[in-house]
Design a protein around this motif. Sequence first.
Motif, PDB file in Angstrom:
ATOM      1  N   VAL A 193       0.837  -1.203   0.000  1.00 15.29           N
ATOM      2  CA  VAL A 193       0.000   0.000   0.000  1.00 15.29           C
ATOM      3  C   VAL A 193       0.873   1.254   0.000  1.00 15.29           C
ATOM      4  CG1 VAL A 193      -1.741   1.306   1.258  1.00 15.29           C
ATOM      5  CG2 VAL A 193      -1.915  -1.182   1.119  1.00 15.29           C
ATOM      6  N   ALA A 194       1.931   1.242   0.801  1.00 10.93           N
ATOM      7  CA  ALA A 194       2.832   2.395   0.852  1.00 10.93           C
ATOM      8  C   ALA A 194       3.450   2.663  -0.513  1.00 10.93           C
ATOM      9  CB  ALA A 194       3.928   2.160   1.888  1.00 10.93           C
ATOM     10  N   ARG A 195       3.901   1.610  -1.187  1.00  8.82           N
ATOM     11  CA  ARG A 195       4.499   1.795  -2.509  1.00  8.82           C
ATOM     12  C   ARG A 195       3.457   2.294  -3.514  1.00  8.82           C
ATOM     13  NH1 ARG A 195       9.752   1.856  -4.799  1.00  8.82           N
ATOM     14  NH2 ARG A 195      10.366   0.034  -3.606  1.00  8.82           N
ATOM     15  N   ALA A 196       2.245   1.780  -3.465  1.00 12.53           N
ATOM     16  CA  ALA A 196       1.209   2.221  -4.396  1.00 12.53           C
ATOM     17  C   ALA A 196       0.895   3.707  -4.208  1.00 12.53           C
ATOM     18  CB  ALA A 196      -0.053   1.383  -4.210  1.00 12.53           C
ATOM     19  N   LEU A 197       0.757   4.149  -2.954  1.00  8.23           N
ATOM     20  CA  LEU A 197       0.499   5.569  -2.709  1.00  8.23           C
ATOM     21  C   LEU A 197       1.663   6.432  -3.171  1.00  8.23           C
ATOM     22  CD1 LEU A 197      -1.243   5.667   0.796  1.00  8.23           C
ATOM     23  CD2 LEU A 197      -2.255   6.065  -1.452  1.00  8.23           C
ATOM     24  N   TYR A 198       2.872   5.959  -2.931  1.00  6.60           N
ATOM     25  CA  TYR A 198       4.062   6.693  -3.368  1.00  6.60           C
ATOM     26  C   TYR A 198       4.082   6.827  -4.895  1.00  6.60           C
ATOM     27  CZ  TYR A 198       8.985   7.592  -4.440  1.00  6.60           C
ATOM     28  OH  TYR A 198      10.144   8.109  -4.943  1.00  6.60           O
ATOM     29  N   MET A 199       3.797   5.745  -5.607  1.00  7.81           N
ATOM     30  CA  MET A 199       3.814   5.794  -7.069  1.00  7.81           C
ATOM     31  C   MET A 199       2.698   6.696  -7.605  1.00  7.81           C
ATOM     32  SD  MET A 199       6.489   4.114  -7.637  1.00  7.81           S
ATOM     33  CE  MET A 199       6.434   4.222  -9.427  1.00  7.81           C
TER      34      MET A 199
END
Length: 598
Positions: A342-348
Amino acid sequence: MAALAQLLGYGVLTLAVWKLVQRRASRKANALNVAGPDAEHWWKGNLELMFVDSFERCLKVAVDYGGAVKIHALFGEEWLYVSDPRALHHILVKESHIFEENDSFLSCNKLIFGEGLISTLGEQHRKQRKMLNPVFSISNMRELLPIIQTISNQLKSILVANIPPHDSVELDVLPWLSRSALDCVCEGVLGYHSAALDTGREDEYTKSLRMIGPSISKTMLFRPFVPIFVRNLSLYWRKKIVDWLTISWLPTQTMRDFRELRRVVEIIDSASRSIFQEKKAALEIPSQSYDTSGATRGKDIMSIMLKANASSSEADRLTDAELLGQINVMTFAGVDTTTAAVARALYMLAKHPRVQEQLRAEICDAVTSYEAADVDHLHAKYEGESARLSYDALMSLPLLDAVVRETLRLYPSLPVLSRRTTEAASVPLQFPVRSASGEEIDAIPVAKNQRLVVSLLAANHNQAVWGEDASEWKPERWLDSTQAGVKDGVRYTGVYSSMMTFLAGNRACIGFKFAEMEMSELSNLSVILHNDENSLLEDVLATLLRDIHFLLPSEPDETGHVKEVYWKMTGFHTPVVKAPAGDGETPQLPLSMRLVRQ
């Protein structure tokens, strides 16, 4: 007493080193005949540079040498680093009984989690998987979605409360993502109300669940010594030596890390046993029912698993120790992998605002259509909320699905895993590589007890399968073609979208649908394990993005520096802030947020 403990510690270390030296000598005659980089350290080989904060290095080795590479491990041992599609099919699917999990992986997992899926082999593993597969059915995932949606909306409310009405604010979202993932997993897997999002109510158990991943990562380099320790000492002496080596007077950071890991494991084990016994007792009263403000609603995975096990034949039934092991594995895997995803998706999405706007429009249109439809909204509205999408509606959003797939492809939560051979074998290759002498070869002979490193990361970035833009984040690849991940008829045999993120074969991730659902719903914010990990991911994104716009930090801090996020690969992908704005070590994900203008 101190001298005795120190002597025993040195004795165990000496035994471990001697066993490794013996192993090295026995394998000299079976050296791998494949090219690879030279050893960079006399006893650590390439291990530190390959697997400690080594995202780019793991990819570069595969680009330079191909889908099968020789790397140097401890004390000159040679490992085979594999990402070739035919080789992975052979290792994980066709001949999985020859390429098993290595001893250190199994031994460490059994000591930490008990007799779960990631600690067992052979018939025991097959029996466990047979019983667990129906637990993660689509119908069960549908029942869990309202739980995840409630937590996703609570997360959204917390973030929205920190945003000024007409301005933006920078906030480290990682602790909140971790707490929401923990709540989702505790509620969905255990039927346990962890209240992790309510920081004032967090207990020792939930704290320990959030700490177990980092604690394991800090002691990762000592994994190879554990099987030697377990095989050569009785249970009594193993416990005694652990007691002596983890007492407080040993001041080194390594011993402090071991003490912390032991403390965390003991807390988790004690709490899990208590919850497990409560569940078993509750199942003896068929009419007993709870809601999520207390304990189980009977729809959590533990309750479903206990019911399925009780109705199984005597031959297929799992022991209490095995059931408890499954629960410990699920909670560990669900919290850390989902938080990272989830953290990576929000960052992207913050890095690609155009895609974020398109995804927000898709989600809002779907909610509008769902509200207008003449249906009984099972998940519809709570206290003024807009409609909560059903499981089918959530899973049918094409761009949301593409964002989740592309994020999970490029950044698998578990970048690499290992195997060992139970007998001499040959690993076939889809794409030829060079031998140690420079000749082109399309198969690699391997001896018994050969260690292999399966690189899910390099497989998911393989240009020969995914195209020249394989390392670019392009969700549209999943929209423009039904052949994403297939080139000239060649593809990976992963259980999810031709990628290797959730593995393949009889040890593939059993919970990916739960994770997908969770991630998607947090998208309402922006599922529980592979089947489930995707659901969780989609739900989080779907929830957050309707009301919050995410951007990368752009304003200087009090020292005049703009925070730049860097992703460290230490077991899991962990975001940190690079110097001088950060220390490059503390996990954090600062994002700029503002409310979406309606």
